[in-house]
Design a protein around this motif. Sequence first.
Motif, PDB file in Angstrom:
ATOM      1  N   VAL A 240      12.662   1.106  11.762  1.00 31.72           N
ATOM      2  CA  VAL A 240      12.568  -0.156  10.903  1.00 31.72           C
ATOM      3  C   VAL A 240      11.001  -0.490  10.800  1.00 31.72           C
ATOM      4  O   VAL A 240      10.319  -0.733  12.045  1.00 31.72           O
ATOM      5  CB  VAL A 240      13.433  -1.107  11.255  1.00 31.72           C
ATOM      6  N   VAL A 241      10.337  -0.517   9.838  1.00 29.79           N
ATOM      7  CA  VAL A 241       9.134  -1.091   9.476  1.00 29.79           C
ATOM      8  C   VAL A 241       9.123  -2.163   8.377  1.00 29.79           C
ATOM      9  O   VAL A 241       9.704  -1.714   7.458  1.00 29.79           O
ATOM     10  CB  VAL A 241       8.151   0.150   9.042  1.00 29.79           C
ATOM     11  N   ALA A 242       8.519  -3.208   8.918  1.00 36.16           N
ATOM     12  CA  ALA A 242       8.482  -4.344   8.043  1.00 36.16           C
ATOM     13  C   ALA A 242       6.855  -4.654   7.480  1.00 36.16           C
ATOM     14  O   ALA A 242       6.333  -4.641   8.657  1.00 36.16           O
ATOM     15  CB  ALA A 242       9.275  -5.449   8.213  1.00 36.16           C
ATOM     16  N   LEU A 243       6.642  -4.853   6.487  1.00 29.84           N
ATOM     17  CA  LEU A 243       5.160  -5.264   5.996  1.00 29.84           C
ATOM     18  C   LEU A 243       5.224  -6.486   5.304  1.00 29.84           C
ATOM     19  O   LEU A 243       6.220  -6.840   4.293  1.00 29.84           O
ATOM     20  CB  LEU A 243       4.676  -4.116   5.127  1.00 29.84           C
ATOM     21  N   ASP A 244       4.124  -7.237   5.207  1.00 25.32           N
ATOM     22  CA  ASP A 244       4.081  -8.495   4.569  1.00 25.32           C
ATOM     23  C   ASP A 244       3.422  -7.855   3.066  1.00 25.32           C
ATOM     24  O   ASP A 244       2.945  -6.770   2.982  1.00 25.32           O
ATOM     25  CB  ASP A 244       3.311  -9.524   5.123  1.00 25.32           C
ATOM     26  N   PRO A 245       3.057  -8.847   2.178  1.00 23.87           N
ATOM     27  CA  PRO A 245       2.723  -8.240   0.908  1.00 23.87           C
ATOM     28  C   PRO A 245       1.288  -7.863   0.993  1.00 23.87           C
ATOM     29  O   PRO A 245       0.965  -7.096   0.146  1.00 23.87           O
ATOM     30  CB  PRO A 245       2.603  -9.614   0.151  1.00 23.87           C
ATOM     31  N   SER A 246       0.402  -8.295   2.138  1.00 25.17           N
ATOM     32  CA  SER A 246      -0.957  -7.688   1.997  1.00 25.17           C
ATOM     33  C   SER A 246      -0.976  -6.393   2.916  1.00 25.17           C
ATOM     34  O   SER A 246      -2.148  -5.932   3.010  1.00 25.17           O
ATOM     35  CB  SER A 246      -1.712  -8.743   2.851  1.00 25.17           C
ATOM     36  N   GLY A 247       0.105  -5.933   3.281  1.00 22.83           N
ATOM     37  CA  GLY A 247       0.225  -4.336   4.126  1.00 22.83           C
ATOM     38  C   GLY A 247      -0.002  -4.715   5.407  1.00 22.83           C
ATOM     39  O   GLY A 247      -0.224  -3.705   6.030  1.00 22.83           O
ATOM     40  N   ARG A 248       0.293  -5.778   6.065  1.00 22.99           N
ATOM     41  CA  ARG A 248       0.173  -6.223   7.584  1.00 22.99           C
ATOM     42  C   ARG A 248       1.519  -5.808   8.049  1.00 22.99           C
ATOM     43  O   ARG A 248       2.509  -6.222   7.757  1.00 22.99           O
ATOM     44  CB  ARG A 248      -0.296  -7.442   7.908  1.00 22.99           C
ATOM     45  N   VAL A 249       1.678  -5.008   9.209  1.00 27.77           N
ATOM     46  CA  VAL A 249       2.539  -5.100  10.009  1.00 27.77           C
ATOM     47  C   VAL A 249       3.378  -6.089  10.656  1.00 27.77           C
ATOM     48  O   VAL A 249       2.722  -6.726  11.501  1.00 27.77           O
ATOM     49  CB  VAL A 249       2.772  -3.807  10.926  1.00 27.77           C
ATOM     50  N   VAL A 250       4.699  -6.570  10.123  1.00 28.08           N
ATOM     51  CA  VAL A 250       5.180  -7.652  10.859  1.00 28.08           C
ATOM     52  C   VAL A 250       6.401  -7.419  11.681  1.00 28.08           C
ATOM     53  O   VAL A 250       6.765  -8.356  12.433  1.00 28.08           O
ATOM     54  CB  VAL A 250       5.417  -8.761   9.676  1.00 28.08           C
ATOM     55  N   SER A 255      12.125   2.488  17.672  1.00 31.91           N
ATOM     56  CA  SER A 255      12.121   4.023  17.122  1.00 31.91           C
ATOM     57  C   SER A 255      11.183   4.300  16.126  1.00 31.91           C
ATOM     58  O   SER A 255      10.633   5.483  16.238  1.00 31.91           O
ATOM     59  CB  SER A 255      13.666   4.071  16.461  1.00 31.91           C
ATOM     60  N   ALA A 256      10.551   3.322  15.618  1.00 31.85           N
ATOM     61  CA  ALA A 256       9.609   3.649  14.406  1.00 31.85           C
ATOM     62  C   ALA A 256       8.322   3.879  15.370  1.00 31.85           C
ATOM     63  O   ALA A 256       7.505   4.728  14.696  1.00 31.85           O
ATOM     64  CB  ALA A 256       9.358   2.206  13.640  1.00 31.85           C
ATOM     65  N   ASP A 265       1.204  -0.865  20.242  1.00 30.76           N
ATOM     66  CA  ASP A 265       2.007  -1.661  19.415  1.00 30.76           C
ATOM     67  C   ASP A 265       0.988  -2.087  18.133  1.00 30.76           C
ATOM     68  O   ASP A 265      -0.073  -2.767  18.090  1.00 30.76           O
ATOM     69  CB  ASP A 265       2.459  -3.123  20.031  1.00 30.76           C
ATOM     70  N   GLY A 266       1.684  -1.853  16.801  1.00 27.91           N
ATOM     71  CA  GLY A 266       1.059  -1.949  15.614  1.00 27.91           C
ATOM     72  C   GLY A 266       1.353  -3.363  15.190  1.00 27.91           C
ATOM     73  O   GLY A 266       0.715  -3.644  13.715  1.00 27.91           O
ATOM     74  N   VAL A 267       2.115  -4.191  15.428  1.00 29.42           N
ATOM     75  CA  VAL A 267       2.485  -5.329  14.844  1.00 29.42           C
ATOM     76  C   VAL A 267       1.226  -6.535  14.904  1.00 29.42           C
ATOM     77  O   VAL A 267       0.274  -6.534  15.592  1.00 29.42           O
ATOM     78  CB  VAL A 267       3.551  -6.245  15.732  1.00 29.42           C
TER      79      VAL A 267
END
Length: 307
Positions: A240-250, A255-256, A265-267
């Motif tokens: 599971v990967v979630a991004l905000d509207p600006s393309g930043r990882v939240v 697993s991802a 960590d890319g958050v």
Amino acid sequence: MIGRRLRIFGTRRTLSSQLLALQLLIIVAVLVVISGLSLAQASATFQREQGLRVQSAAENLAASPTVRQLLASAQPRIRTALQGAVESVRAVSGLDYAQLTDPDGIIVVATDPSRVGQESAAEGAGARTGRSWTGLAETSANTAVSPDASVQSQVPVLDADGRIVGVAIVGREYPSVWERLAQATPDLVIYLAVASVLGAVGSILLARRVKRQTMGMEAGEIVDLVRQRQAMLEGLKEAVVALDPSGRVVLLSRSAHDMLGLDEDGVGRRVEELGLDDRVLDVLRHPSDDGDQLVLTGDRILVFNTV
């Protein structure tokens, strides 16, 4: 066998009660500081105002014709017109005590008979050589400011020929810390009551605003929700990967992290900074609702779908 752990929690405090407790703690701390400053200011004011009073009274006593004429021949514990002079000065000035000493600083006349025969305060010893002095003096062996300390003035007494025949002393006892605190207590109680009411109202309003922004959940419920979400993410096989509207990882599940081969960590970072393949970046930056998207990355085929 599946083990079970049971946790028993006490009653959780609401957000408004926590904010109120914090507000009250801050108010009490501020009042303590204000009390200390008030006592210091009261001490300075007392010394300044009473210093002027005792100095004026001591100068009047030293200038009395009776004192200037009789002090040179005065003897301890022998009542003369000098006793009436010191009693008169003390009564008129409203101060606590008045004394007369010989040129050596030994008290020969005093409104407090127990002080007769003792040596006057050393702080004003300069008055024996002709220099008037006003300040805080110790009237006992204690060295701290206490009821045994006083604001005192010592003025040299000169006879008709200009010779120093003794010293006139007038003083006002210094109030203790408890006495000064007792005087300030009514005001402090009022300040505490007003500050407590304002703090309570402010805490309730702030708590309501925060609850509206958190959809009515208390702080503990938000923590539980985060923990539950984290547990669900850790339990999913899918990434599971979630991004905000600006393309930043939240959000980035474990697993991802493993599937995309991320070293750290890319958050909080932009998706372009993760070092992903161009095809993966294109899918993440331009999601499609047309169904699953297959992407070949390294030795893996990843299936992407977006919400």
